[in-house]
Structures are given as structure tokens and as C-alpha cells.
Design an enzyme around this catalytic site. Structure first.
Site, PDB file in Angstrom:
ATOM      1  N   THR A 187       0.837  -1.207   0.000  1.00  0.00           N
ATOM      2  CA  THR A 187       0.000   0.000   0.000  1.00  0.00           C
ATOM      3  C   THR A 187       0.867   1.250   0.000  1.00  0.00           C
ATOM      4  O   THR A 187       0.353   2.358  -0.118  1.00  0.00           O
ATOM      5  CB  THR A 187      -0.899   0.048   1.250  1.00  0.00           C
ATOM      6  N   ASP A 211       1.643  -5.406  18.481  1.00  0.00           N
ATOM      7  CA  ASP A 211       1.519  -4.784  17.157  1.00  0.00           C
ATOM      8  C   ASP A 211       2.012  -3.335  17.160  1.00  0.00           C
ATOM      9  O   ASP A 211       1.532  -2.507  16.398  1.00  0.00           O
ATOM     10  CB  ASP A 211       0.063  -4.860  16.642  1.00  0.00           C
TER      11      ASP A 211
HETATM   12 CA    CA Z   1       0.750  -4.637  12.139  1.00  0.00          CA
END
Ligand code: CA
Length: 697
Positions: A166, A306
Site C-alpha cells: 500500500t 503490534d
Molecule cells: Ca501490524
């Protein structure tokens, strides 16, 4: 496709000197404008005293686009940008007239293959006489800047790999760099690749985490990194995918890569005996010519939330003599420093000495409870007990959405402030459902931890902050109801510009944060504004097209904005002080009513199986968690396609991939019964929503 006249100056061959030149105000030559990624323009025709007079100078409607998140480039009077399905367009920057467009035919390229990802893209890169674009499906392409003709195209990963792109490529020194995303879509080992800008030949590749030691290490850096891992991490890939931040330092001739989180997130499964897990969540400096490791700074050793460090990396000269004294007893430099600024997901704002990666300061720019502070002597965060959800369910902030995501910050050398889009969301983590037998499945993925949005640490989800990177504290801030406002632009006119998820584009006094101008675009804005000047006239441009994870409703809230799929026109808007254009008014916010099929009897067992499939096949990544869409894709509760009479059509689209051209992948592996299960799940949510709707019987 050639549809217009050549620009008279289109022959300028872009060099690193051009991209580094902060005084060139006619162009916007790189993702962050200049090699320093500051997103600062010295232009001051539009200033704090007249910004309220801005009007639309020209606009270009993009009726076939969906999410627009790109930073346009402007070169020699031509604007270049990426739209949905990676279509690249060139338009006259004075009028918006379309000059050429290049469609990389993503649907044809991936036909018959599985697909992970997103239909949107954050931008382009320019070098020499070429424009570089990367596609969702992993191709890097070079286009002739004057005509849009495809000059070369290389595949940066195999279609069998559960990766996607992206991000914008980064061109420097005759090379073009690209990474990839996909950490959550399967067992992934991240890497970046640099290609020769002229030929497309692979120049070098740098893996971000080590592979299986039995296969040998690619370089000494991987050998060093492997010492910080445990267990059989390579079975999980390890992660680290660099999907966003690449900064070339033209002054020090170094390349900086912002690296991603672990694959899977949960370190107890990824690297069971702990370890820092290099080079996850780091800024890694590489030799731009060879890709050789130079230094790194890791923001989250042994990451497990994350908390990637993929966010933008901004370079500036800072005078730390003006700052607080907390570094003095550590013998840190006080005085002018070649600084690197980085505000990753984890909620700390970092200032590094970019000559060597040494930490100069790190302070919280949002509510943070995974760590209490960063020790300047060791450069390491001091975590609090329980933060690794080792004792069961734990409320942690920031959330996996981060305190700052890919929405770019800007730095104004005049005010000395960084304009930082900030997110305030917490998450409840728990991992009781996972053991060492867990494995990530390509294209289905998983994170080896359960989490959901937790109580909000503040009364609002988003905030625009003006952050002083020397004092390491906020100078002003503007709370925003919806998080996920766009990246920022700042100018010599003492201005900051930012678009918001609610459709407002605002101009702020850069020194005080006072709102000086607002424009209602009638559709959520996710892309950052840019500015440039031609023939003595300053322009402000922004792509309007709600996009990204919030538009996919990965976090709730976007469904309340009313930017339903297919209702509002995506467009490129350009403003000036004498702008008098009138784009057609956007429809009012729309909330598609759920469709009820009275004779459809929901089978509870099938619906449950469908709910599991909806997660497994990552349907939620576009259609929204719990089948509530945020605008990036149709709200399936309101889709006639899920009614019984449309069953063959549903099968053609979901299994057959008939809507791939609109970004909907096919799932050829689904059985008739699984398709039926998905329909029962969707019907169940539709009926429940209809019953809950105001006015329902
Ligand atoms: Ca991630």
C-alpha cells in the site's frame, strides 16, 4: 492512455539535489515533499491573515475510486497521484485537466490467485524522467513521466506470498526502494528491495528478521539479529514487514527504514524464551548503495502488541541546547544535532542522533501504560508488570491502532513544532486461547492473541497535537471526536492543514492551534494535503476519498459518519486565494438500511460457522467487524446480493471473483455449504440490525 498535451517543462530530470532542495516551492517532488520528509513548504502567499479567503480553484471528480489516501506529487506543473486499484493519473496542476492515466490492471494480474490486502495506495516516487508506482499485488513499475507509458515492471514478491503493498516507493541515488505489508496475513518474513531506477534490475535486498539458521545468514546483521530470537521463530516468519516509512538522508547519505511488528504479534509463541527480536519495531539505517546494515534503534524490544515502527521518519537540525537537561548526566549531546524524529504506534516520541542512532530523548505523546518511561542510559523502555498479558486479560494503551499511525506528521522549522495526528484508543489483550501448536495460515493469517477495543483513556478518540521535539512536550492540541484524521502539511505562512474523517479540511494557526479556515468536503478525508506555486499563485491540494483501516471499520466509529460505499463522489480538490469553482454538492451522510428477507430462516449453526469464516477469510478487513461497514466496501446487511433469490450472483462474486475489478477478491476454495454459512451469518446480522433500528416493530 494519452489524453492531453505535453507540459512544456516535462524534461526536467529529477536528481537527489532537486528532491533535497527545500527552497523549490513550485514542485512537491517526494512523498514528504523533500528528502527530509518534513512536509513543510516555505510558501507564504496563503498565510494566517488570509487563509479564510481560500476557495476551490479546480477539482477533478473520480467517480470510480473508493479509498484515497495518497500524497500527490507536483513536477513542472503536472500533478501525479495514485487512486483505487493503483491507477496512476497525471493532471495539469493549474487546471486539473487529465493528461494521462496508467491502469496496472491489478484484477487481471491476480486472476485465479489468492489475495491479501487493500485497494488503496499512499503514493508515488519520482526520479530522472520517471514516476515509480507499486501495486497492491506486489509489482514495482516505472512510468514515463511525460506520457505514462510503462517502461519496466518487476514483481517484488511472488503471488503465492500473502503480502501486499500500500506504500509509496522511495527513489534516491538512481535506485527505487519498496517493502511490503502482510504481517497479519500469514507467516511473513519482511524485507525491503532496491531496484535500479533505469532498468528495474534488483540492486539489493535487506531482510528485516533472520531466517532459519540452518539455511545460513544473508549477512552479518542477520547473524547478529538471530542471537535475539528463540525457539523456531522462522516457522512463523517473524514479521518486521516495512510497509511505509523510508527516508533517504541526503546530508549523511544514509537510508532509514521503519520496521514492523512481529509475526505473530504474541511473542510467547513467536520467540518463546523472549529476546529483543531484531529488527522488529526499529529504525534501521542502511547503506543506500549496498543495503548494508549501518545501525539500528529498536523502539519496542520483544514486541507483543503490534506496536510497529512503520510510521514516518522525519529529519531536521534541532538545537537541543534549548531543551531540558535530563540527558546531561548521561553525557548526551546538548547542542545542534542532526536529528531523526519518529513517533511510532507505541506512544513515545523519539529523537535520535542520526549519525549513529543514539537515543537523545523519548517522551510520551499519548496515554501509555505498557511502559513507564524510556531509560536514556540504556535506550530501552521500562515495561510495567502485566503489560505482556502474561497474567491473563489486560487493558493496554495505546491499542494496536497505535497512538500514531501512517498519517504523516509534519515539521515546521519556523515554529520548531511537529504537527502530529494522534489516536487515543486502548485495547484488551488476552491469549488464553493459543498454545504452541498454533500456526499462521497464509491469506488467513492471525496474530496469536485476542484483543478488542477497551475503555477510552480520554473523552475523545483523536487529536491534532503541536509537539515541541526539543522540550518534548505538547504546545497546543485540538481534540477530535473521530480518530484517523489525515496527515498534516505546514507552511511558511504560519499554517497547518489537516483533513478529518468527518469531511472537514481545516487550516490552523501553526503557533497557537486556532482554527482559521474550515471547508466541508462532504466526505471523510484520509489523504494529507500538499501545496505548490505556479505562475506566482499558491495552491493547496487534497484527495478526498475516505480510506484506510478506519474506513474499513477495523475500529468502530466510521459507520456513524455516513460515508456509505458508492454514495459520495471521490475527488481531487485544489484551493487558491482566488478560487471560485463550485464542485457539485455531496449527498447527505447515508446509512444503508439493512434488508430483511421475511422468509429467510436463519440456521443458528450455519450462522455461527459463517461468523468464523467471516473472520478467517478476513471479510471484516473491508466489510467491517461484525458486518457493519465503514464505507470502504458495501455494508453486506444492506446488500441484495445476500438474499436467497440472488444466491447464484453471490456465488459468482464470492467464489468466482466476479467483482475483482472493484477490489473484491474471489475465494475459490469455499464450498457450497461455506457460502451458505456466510449468507446465514450475514442475514442474521441484517435481521438483528433491522429489529434494533428505530421505528422497527
Ligand atoms: Ca501490524
Amino acid at each position: 492512455m494519452w489524453v492531453g498535451a505535453l507540459n512544456a517543462h516535462a524534461a526536467t530530470s529529477i536528481t537527489d539535489q532537486h528532491i533535497a532542495d527545500v527552497n523549490n516551492t513550485a514542485d512537491w517532488l517526494a512523498y514528504g515533499r523533500n528528502h527530509n520528509e518534513q512536509r513543510y513548504s516555505p510558501l507564504r502567499q496563503i498565510h494566517d491573515g488570509n487563509v479564510s479567503e481560500l476557495g476551490v480553484d479546480w477539482f477533478l471528480d473520480l467517480p470510480n475510486d473508493v479509498g484515497l489516501v495518497a500524497t500527490p506529487l507536483v513536477i513542472d506543473g503536472v500533478m501525479y497521484f495514485t487512486g483505487s486499484m493503483n491507477v496512476v493519473r497525471a493532471v495539469d496542476a493549474r487546471s486539473g485537466k487529465l493528461l494521462w492515466q496508467h491502469d496496472p490492471q491489478v484484477a487481471q494480474e491476480v486472476a485465479g490467485h489468492k489475495l491479501a490486502g487493500w485497494v488503496h495506495n499512499r503514493g508515488l516516487s519520482a526520479y530522472g524522467s520517471k514516476i515509480f508506482a507499486a501495486t497492491w499485488d506486489g509489482r514495482l513499475q516505472a512510468l514515463d513521466r511525460a506520457t505514462g507509458k510503462l517502461l519496466w515492471s518487476v514483481r517484488t514478491f511472488d503471488l503465492a506470498d500473502s503480502l501486499y503493498i500500500t506504500g509509496a516507493p522511495k527513489a534516491f541515488k538512481g535506485k527505487v526502494l519498496i517493502g511490503n505489508g502482510g504481517t497479519e496475513h500469514g507467516p511473513s518474513r519482511g524485507y525491503v528491495s532496491a531496484y535500479d531506477a533505469e532498468t528495474g534490475e534488483l540492486a539489493w535486498r535487506f531482510f528485516i528478521v533472520p531466517g532459519n539458521p540452518a539455511d545460513g545468514f544473508e549477512n552479518p546483521a542477520m547473524e547478529m539479529a538471530a542471537k535475539t530470537w528463540s525457539g523456531e521463530w522462522w516457522e512463523h516468519g517473524g514479521g518486521g514487514n516495512a510497509w511505509h516509512a523510508f527516508t533517504y538522508d541526503a546530508e549523511l547519505d544514509q537510508l532509514y527504514i521503519g520496521t514492523g511488528n512481529g509475526s505473530p504479534w504474541n511473542q510467547k509463541l513467536r520467540s518463546p524464551q523472549g529476546g529483543d527480536n531484531l529488527f522488529l519495531c526499529s529504525v534501521v539505517a542502511l547503506d543506500p548503495d549496498t543495503g548494508k546494515y549501518l545501525w539500528h534503534y529498536q523502539t519496542v524490544p520483544g514486541e507483543t502488541w503490534d506496536y510497529n515502527s512503520n510510521m514516518d521518519i522525519v529529519l531536521a537540525d534541532l538545537d537541543l541546547a534549548d531543551g531540558p537537561d535530563q540527558g546531561l548526566d548521561q553525557g548526551l549531546d546538548r547542542g545542534p544535532v542532526k536529528a531523526l524524529m519518529h513517533a511510532p504506534k507505541n506512544g513515545f516520541f523519539y529523537v535520535l542522533d542520526r549519525r549513529n542512532g543514539k537515543l537523545l530523548s523519548a517522551e510520551k505523546f499519548a496515554d501509555v501504560n505498557w511502559a513507564t518511561y524510556v531509560d536514556l542510559a540504556t535506550g530501552r523502555p521500562v515495561e510495567r508488570d502485566g503489560a505482556r498479558y502474561e497474567d491473563g486479560s489486560e487493558n493496554i494503551y495505546p491499542s494496536p491502532f497505535g497512538a500514531h499511525s501512517w498519517h504523516a506528521m509534519s515539521y515546521n522549522p519556523g515554529t520548531g513544532l511537529v504537527y502530529l495526528p494522534t489516536i487515543h484508543i486502548s485495547a484488551d489483550f488476552k491469549d488464553e486461547a493459543y498454545d504452541n501448536s498454533w500456526r499462521s495460515v497464509p491469506f488467513e493469517g492471525g496474530t496469536a492473541v485476542d484483543w478488542s477495543q477497551g475503555p477510552n483513556p480520554r473523552a475523545y478518540n483523536g487529536e491534532l497535537q503541536a509537539w515541541d521535539p526539543v522540550a518534548q512536550e505538547p504546545v497546543w492540541s485540538v481534540p477530535q471526536d473521530a480518530a484517523w484524521a489525515s496527515g498534516t502539511l505546514t507552511t511558511g505562512g504560519n499554517l497547518v492543514f489537516q483533513g478529518e474523517a468527518n469531511g472537514m479540511l481545516r487550516g490552523y494557526d501553526a503557533a497557537t492551534g486556532k482554527v482559521l479556515w474550515s471547508y466541508d468536503a462532504g466526505l471523510g478525508i484520509s489523504a494529507p494535503p500538499i501545496t505548490y506555486a505556479l505562475d506566482g499563485k499558491q495552491y493547496l491540494s487534497v484527495l478526498v476519498g475516505f480510506g484506510g483501516g478506519f474506513a474499513s471499520r477495523l475500529t468502530p466509529g466510521s459507520e456513524g459518519l455516513g460515508w456509505a460505499y458508492g454514495v459520495h463522489t471521490r475527488r481531487l480538490l485544489t484551493f487558491s486565494l482566488d478560487g471560485k469553482s463550485q464542485p457539485a454538492a455531496q449527498p447527505a451522510p447515508h446509512f444503508p438500511p439493512p434488508l430483511v428477507q421475511a422468509d429467510f430462516e436463519v440456521d443458528a449453526e450455519l450462522a455461527e460457522a459463517g461468523a468464523t469464516l467471516y473472520l478467517q477469510k478476513t471479510c471484516y478487513a473491508c466489510h467491517g467487524v461484525d458486518v457493519v461497514a465503514g464505507g470502504m466496501a458495501p455494508d453486506l446487511r444492506a446488500s441484495a446480493m445476500t438474499l436467497s433469490e440472488m444466491e447464484p450472483f453471490f456465488t459468482n462474486v464470492v467464489r468466482g471473483g466476479e467483482r475483482l475489478g472493484r477490489g473484491m477478491p474471489g475465494f475459490p476454495e469455499l464450498s457450497d455449504k461455506e457460502l451458505e454459512a456466510l449468507r446465514h451469518y450475514i442475514r442474521r446480522t441484517a435481521h438483528a440490525a433491522a429489529e434494533a433500528a428505530p421505528g422497527a416493530q
